[in-house]
Design an enzyme around this catalytic site. Structure first.
Site, PDB file in Angstrom:
ATOM      1  N   THR A  84      37.074  49.755 -43.653  1.00  0.00           N
ATOM      2  CA  THR A  84      38.488  49.375 -43.570  1.00  0.00           C
ATOM      3  C   THR A  84      38.709  47.907 -43.227  1.00  0.00           C
ATOM      4  O   THR A  84      39.797  47.384 -43.424  1.00  0.00           O
ATOM      5  CB  THR A  84      39.221  50.234 -42.513  1.00  0.00           C
ATOM      6  OG1 THR A  84      38.605  50.014 -41.238  1.00  0.00           O
ATOM      7  CG2 THR A  84      39.168  51.711 -42.862  1.00  0.00           C
TER       8      THR A  84
ATOM      9  N   GLY B  56      34.994  55.547 -38.797  1.00  0.00           N
ATOM     10  CA  GLY B  56      34.852  56.997 -38.785  1.00  0.00           C
ATOM     11  C   GLY B  56      34.568  57.545 -37.391  1.00  0.00           C
ATOM     12  O   GLY B  56      34.000  58.632 -37.255  1.00  0.00           O
TER      13      GLY B  56
ATOM     14  N   GLU C 107      36.240  59.003 -35.245  1.00  0.00           N
ATOM     15  CA  GLU C 107      36.800  60.323 -34.909  1.00  0.00           C
ATOM     16  C   GLU C 107      36.229  61.402 -35.817  1.00  0.00           C
ATOM     17  O   GLU C 107      36.704  62.537 -35.833  1.00  0.00           O
ATOM     18  CB  GLU C 107      38.320  60.298 -35.020  1.00  0.00           C
ATOM     19  CG  GLU C 107      39.015  59.711 -33.800  1.00  0.00           C
ATOM     20  CD  GLU C 107      38.721  58.242 -33.595  1.00  0.00           C
ATOM     21  OE1 GLU C 107      38.878  57.476 -34.557  1.00  0.00           O
ATOM     22  OE2 GLU C 107      38.308  57.862 -32.488  1.00  0.00           O
TER      23      GLU C 107
ATOM     24  N   TRP D  80      35.352  48.598 -37.152  1.00  0.00           N
ATOM     25  CA  TRP D  80      36.529  48.498 -38.027  1.00  0.00           C
ATOM     26  C   TRP D  80      37.350  47.225 -37.855  1.00  0.00           C
ATOM     27  O   TRP D  80      38.453  47.118 -38.385  1.00  0.00           O
ATOM     28  CB  TRP D  80      37.393  49.752 -37.974  1.00  0.00           C
ATOM     29  CG  TRP D  80      37.760  50.325 -36.644  1.00  0.00           C
ATOM     30  CD1 TRP D  80      36.975  51.119 -35.852  1.00  0.00           C
ATOM     31  CD2 TRP D  80      39.013  50.197 -35.964  1.00  0.00           C
ATOM     32  NE1 TRP D  80      37.658  51.477 -34.727  1.00  0.00           N
ATOM     33  CE2 TRP D  80      38.917  50.932 -34.766  1.00  0.00           C
ATOM     34  CE3 TRP D  80      40.207  49.542 -36.258  1.00  0.00           C
ATOM     35  CZ2 TRP D  80      39.956  51.027 -33.849  1.00  0.00           C
ATOM     36  CZ3 TRP D  80      41.256  49.640 -35.357  1.00  0.00           C
ATOM     37  CH2 TRP D  80      41.126  50.368 -34.171  1.00  0.00           C
TER      38      TRP D  80
ATOM     39  N   ASN E 153      34.578  53.595 -30.060  1.00  0.00           N
ATOM     40  CA  ASN E 153      34.406  54.600 -29.013  1.00  0.00           C
ATOM     41  C   ASN E 153      33.248  55.545 -29.314  1.00  0.00           C
ATOM     42  O   ASN E 153      32.900  55.760 -30.475  1.00  0.00           O
ATOM     43  CB  ASN E 153      35.683  55.423 -28.877  1.00  0.00           C
ATOM     44  CG  ASN E 153      36.046  56.128 -30.169  1.00  0.00           C
ATOM     45  OD1 ASN E 153      36.627  55.519 -31.060  1.00  0.00           O
ATOM     46  ND2 ASN E 153      35.695  57.403 -30.303  1.00  0.00           N
TER      47      ASN E 153
ATOM     48  N   ASP F 156      38.775  56.802 -25.448  1.00  0.00           N
ATOM     49  CA  ASP F 156      38.934  56.260 -26.809  1.00  0.00           C
ATOM     50  C   ASP F 156      39.188  54.760 -26.807  1.00  0.00           C
ATOM     51  O   ASP F 156      40.000  54.258 -27.589  1.00  0.00           O
ATOM     52  CB  ASP F 156      40.075  57.008 -27.535  1.00  0.00           C
ATOM     53  CG  ASP F 156      40.143  56.655 -29.017  1.00  0.00           C
ATOM     54  OD1 ASP F 156      39.128  56.188 -29.582  1.00  0.00           O
ATOM     55  OD2 ASP F 156      41.215  56.833 -29.610  1.00  0.00           O
TER      56      ASP F 156
ATOM     57  N   ASP G 272      37.862  51.974 -27.946  1.00  0.00           N
ATOM     58  CA  ASP G 272      37.075  51.117 -28.843  1.00  0.00           C
ATOM     59  C   ASP G 272      37.118  49.670 -28.367  1.00  0.00           C
ATOM     60  O   ASP G 272      38.186  49.162 -28.020  1.00  0.00           O
ATOM     61  CB  ASP G 272      37.683  51.098 -30.259  1.00  0.00           C
ATOM     62  CG  ASP G 272      37.835  52.445 -30.890  1.00  0.00           C
ATOM     63  OD1 ASP G 272      37.158  52.692 -31.893  1.00  0.00           O
ATOM     64  OD2 ASP G 272      38.661  53.251 -30.405  1.00  0.00           O
TER      65      ASP G 272
ATOM     66  N   ARG H 269      40.497  46.861 -24.888  1.00  0.00           N
ATOM     67  CA  ARG H 269      41.399  48.018 -24.911  1.00  0.00           C
ATOM     68  C   ARG H 269      41.440  48.722 -23.545  1.00  0.00           C
ATOM     69  O   ARG H 269      42.423  49.369 -23.207  1.00  0.00           O
ATOM     70  CB  ARG H 269      40.899  48.979 -26.000  1.00  0.00           C
ATOM     71  CG  ARG H 269      41.847  50.096 -26.373  1.00  0.00           C
ATOM     72  CD  ARG H 269      41.471  50.684 -27.723  1.00  0.00           C
ATOM     73  NE  ARG H 269      42.090  51.987 -27.966  1.00  0.00           N
ATOM     74  CZ  ARG H 269      41.985  52.691 -29.090  1.00  0.00           C
ATOM     75  NH1 ARG H 269      41.290  52.192 -30.113  1.00  0.00           N
ATOM     76  NH2 ARG H 269      42.579  53.872 -29.232  1.00  0.00           N
TER      77      ARG H 269
END
Lengths: 543, 543
Positions: free
Chosen positions: B168, B184, B186, B234, B252, B295, B297, B322
């Site tokens: 992406t 990917g 998740e 990503w 993550n 989560d 990342d 984050r």
């Protein structure tokens, strides 16, 4: 100023309180855009003049509304006392602040999984009366929404949508009535125009575009052909309050391209019908293309203007038709006053004294294909023309030097199925730059064309390389606004056709521009691509 | 001038001839925007200064590109010698004229019916080297396109997309290599970063974010948990040519919210990895959030700047994570130099001397829900920060006073299925005006935040009522450009945070603005909603 997002509290005590008197006198409040066609006479003309030839170069995008839909964005907004109402395909109605684009409310109409649009789930706009917004849907409902909140007040099922009926145009309101017609000309419908009580949704009258057996006009349909005769309604009509007549253009006969399947003139398709606004009774009609075989809907906006024709001031109706001819009619009687082709056409040698086309034999669609001018999109189409009372000129988006090869074949009617009886091989209007560049003459071209309202004689011409499906707007400062298919929006001098300004918006204009004013500041809005752009004059340096 | 559509002949003899030397010295040609992050140091800073605090009020929309997609429009364009390259979701690549938006070419990548995007079929951009455009796709391919024509030169399958892998982000090119990573996180993938020969597409090296048994770091994964350990890539990394290190933030661990399923630190998730650009060998790593359960990342842009820390000029890396902390690292060694929370956070009492968070017990997700600050979107996210060498400040889009309630549950891995091991109840960021108006404190707020690069101390703050997912851009005239989720695009004074100008674009900004110059005229571009808007200074009155 620490926050970009300045929220405007939405507090209009008398939101959308447009009564019939205001609609009658819409020209007196050019700050608003109260009806789809810019007043009952449908001039698409505004009395505003702040934006003029001297400053239009400073016109810039003030704010943008982005639709959440990839459908063709054909909406023409209304602006009423500081609120803009527009539609988002397929059937969402939106109220927002016309000075900054902020949303007040959004009504989302849930459609059934399957509806029967001919050509995209488009919608062209709404009407307003006494605090209520009226909107027609793809499942053939007429909705009444509270103008302040967007909440539904009532809905009526205009017809069974499963039989191919839908509503796509902005309703017309007059007196206490809401008037709509049904689309579906390629689906074997029988068109009609109906009036509803604005308060209750009760149907008050219905005019059948396709007369049934025993009714006058049915004799113009051979055999059972009237049963799926088309005659759809998909552009908003006009109204003359003095004559109390409402005028509507009607769609093509069905099946579109196989006229031998329906012997006769096929009344009242491809016509303008003048209806008594109180009863829906037909006062007169004028059929532009009897026994049409080329899909030339007369779904143009009926433009009402008082024009001197051969030395005599007449209450006229001005009509540039999809068939390539421009007509000046007497709107009290339907009398044909003059007519003249306004684009290249090869199907008629002219018009007779009563305005009936003198068809050239052998031009109708056939198995092998019949090539004629204009092509299937016509010399013009549904895009709103404009009439400026200042210049006295009629302005139209024309497709010139544009042809099609028309094929006919037999086809049986099946409910909900495409019922066109043929097809057209058209020089596909190019959509990318390379194709446009290499297109050459064979694809034709679009032009904004200024015609003498009495004679149809060309006064000036603004040819484009690209095609255009844009409506027109003129103003009291003698500007003309329009757009084109490549994504330009531009302003011309309405007196000369000279290009004064243009802006590339990146998406095709398939809508009509409007103008309005809030707190003394004039704005211009137009839908292009999937966005509505609103323009104002830019700031001076140092401001 | 009779035709609105002025076609520009596309004739660049040396189209897109950006060699590695030009990329190394990108700052010397601020007229172009040669890499996704605005140069290898990823400053999102431009040396252009024509648009400044004195004239920015005259900034207006010059042209609009409308994407034919309702996906989130996350593209950051490149501009190279008079051509703009951008992506349209899901995987179309477009070349157009940056002075007017006219299309040169469009490459449409055909995807299989089913792909496995985590969060929309988004794409963030392309890279260019020696006349070739590089682009990653949702079916996990890396494409090389001719910059002049858009024709495909080669493609390689980076991994089997059916296992949940996709590309992406915009590739990073350096020397003769194209570097990409896989998304990917998740979907139970195992992230990696790989380099390909720019000429042939041959894979040159691959760095595994999740070490396999026998490899260093695998011991930080209890049991078989490494097998679906996540660590996706990503967002485009950075590069220090002197150190010959390329830096990438990693995603993550999987499953996201059930850390008890993967005992240990879970290297190299939520980390920055410094890789030898020639071999892909790990030089050092720094893990921001060991054993993450929220989560978070670390897919932020690694910002490389030389900053004086405690009296000593250091080659630093600046990183607002984050997880709510801002870090200053030594980018040669990975040494932790300083760290400080930049938004409200309640999961750690601080950082230890090596930058490791001192976790507060009992904050991890559980069956009942664990409420902490920041919420799942983090204190910031993937939106590009900016560093201005003029002000020496680090700028970040921050989400402050923003929380979430994190739930965990057991979940078995299934190929192609969502593999998150829990969920988050978040105060949904409001998207309509009423909700924003009534939101209050409990939903938090976004701010553009200027931090001291050495200490993370706040220098100024521009809080917004709405949330923001916009990247940042600073310029040599000390302007900072950003946008927000409601659809504003605005300019701040980079020295003070004062709002200087804003424009409502009607769609959320989830992208980074860029600036460039053609024929001496400076432009600013940003994607908002489904359009890319390009701005220039408006004309003076009378011009």
């Amino acid at each position: 100023m620490k926050q970009v997002l300045l929220l405007v509290v939405y507090a209009c005590a008398a939101c959308g309180q447009v009564n019939y008197t205001r609609l009658l006198e819409a020209a007196r409040e050019p700050r608003n855009w109260l009806t789809y066609n810019g007043g009952y006479a449908s001039h698409h003309y505004s009395g505003l003049s702040q934006i003029n030839a001297g400053n239009v170069k400073r016109l810039g995008i003030d704010w943008v509304f982005q639709a959440r839909s990839l459908e063709k964005f054909e909406t023409t907004p209304l602006v009423v006392d500081g609120v803009m109402y527009l539609t988002e395909a397929p059937n969402n109605v939106i109220a927002l602040d016309p000075t900054n684009g902020r949303l007040f409310w959004k009504y989302e109409h849930k459609l059934p999984d399957v509806t029967y649009p001919c050509c995209g789930k488009v919608n062209r706009g709404v009407a307003i009366l006494d605090g209520v917004i009226f909107h027609g849907t793809h499942d053939a409902k007429l909705l009444a929404l509270d103008a302040k909140t967007g909440r539904k007040k009532w809905e009526v099922q205009v017809f069974d949508y499963k039989q191919g009926y839908s509503l796509t145009h902005a309703p017309l309101v007059l007196k206490d009535k809401v008037i709509v017609g049904v689309a579906g000309g390629e689906l074997g419908i029988r068109g009609f125009i109906a009036a509803y009580d604005a308060k209750t949704g009760k149907e008050l009258w219905r005019f059948k575009v396709i007369p049934e057996p025993g009714e006058p006009g049915n004799e113009t349909w051979g055999g059972d052909s009237w049963k799926h005769g088309g005659g759809s309604i998909w552009v908003t009509g006009s109204y003359d309050p003095e004559l109390n007549l409402t005028y509507w253009g009607t769609g093509n006969p069905g099946p579109d391209w196989n006229p031998t399947a329906r012997p006769g003139d096929n009344l009242y398709t491809d016509s303008v019908v003048a209806l008594d606004a109180d009863t829906g009774k037909l006062k007169w009609h004028f059929q532009f293309t009897p026994h049409d075989g080329w899909d030339w809907d007369a779904v143009q906006v009926p433009v009402l203007a008082d024009v001197t024709v051969r030395g005599r001031l007449r209450k006229t109706m001005l009509w540039a038709n999809r068939n390539g001819f421009f007509y000046t009619l007497d709107r009290a009687t339907g009398e044909f006053l003059s007519g003249k082709e306004f684009v290249k056409q090869t199907w008629a040698s002219g018009l007779d004294d009563r305005g009936r086309p003198l068809k050239i034999p052998g031009k109708e669609p056939n198995r092998q294909g019949s090539q004629i001018w204009p092509g299937v999109q016509g010399g013009t189409n549904w895009y709103a023309p404009s009439f400026s009372p200042r210049t006295g000129l009629f302005y139209v988006t024309a497709w010139d030097d544009y042809h099609g090869t028309y094929f006919a074949w037999d086809q049986a009617y099946e409910q909900g199925k495409w019922f066109a009886g043929g097809g057209v091989k058209a020089p596909t209007p190019p959509t990318n730059r390379e194709a446009i560049l290499t297109r050459g003459k064979e694809h034709g071209y679009a032009a904004v064309r200024a015609l003498d309202a009495a004679t149809g004689k060309r006064v000036w011409d603004y040819p484009m390389r690209d095609m255009s499906e844009s409506g027109l707007l003129t103003t009291a400062s003698d500007l003309l606004f329009s757009g084109n298919r490549e994504g330009h929006f531009f302003a011309l001098d309405a007196k000369t056709g000279k290009l004064l300004w243009s802006k590339y918006l990146g998406g095709q204009v398939i809508a009509s521009p409007i103008t309005f004013s809030v707190n003394g500041k004039q704005y211009v809005s137009v839908a292009a691509g999937t966005s509505l752009f609103t323009f104002t004059l830019g700031q001076l340096a140092g401001n």
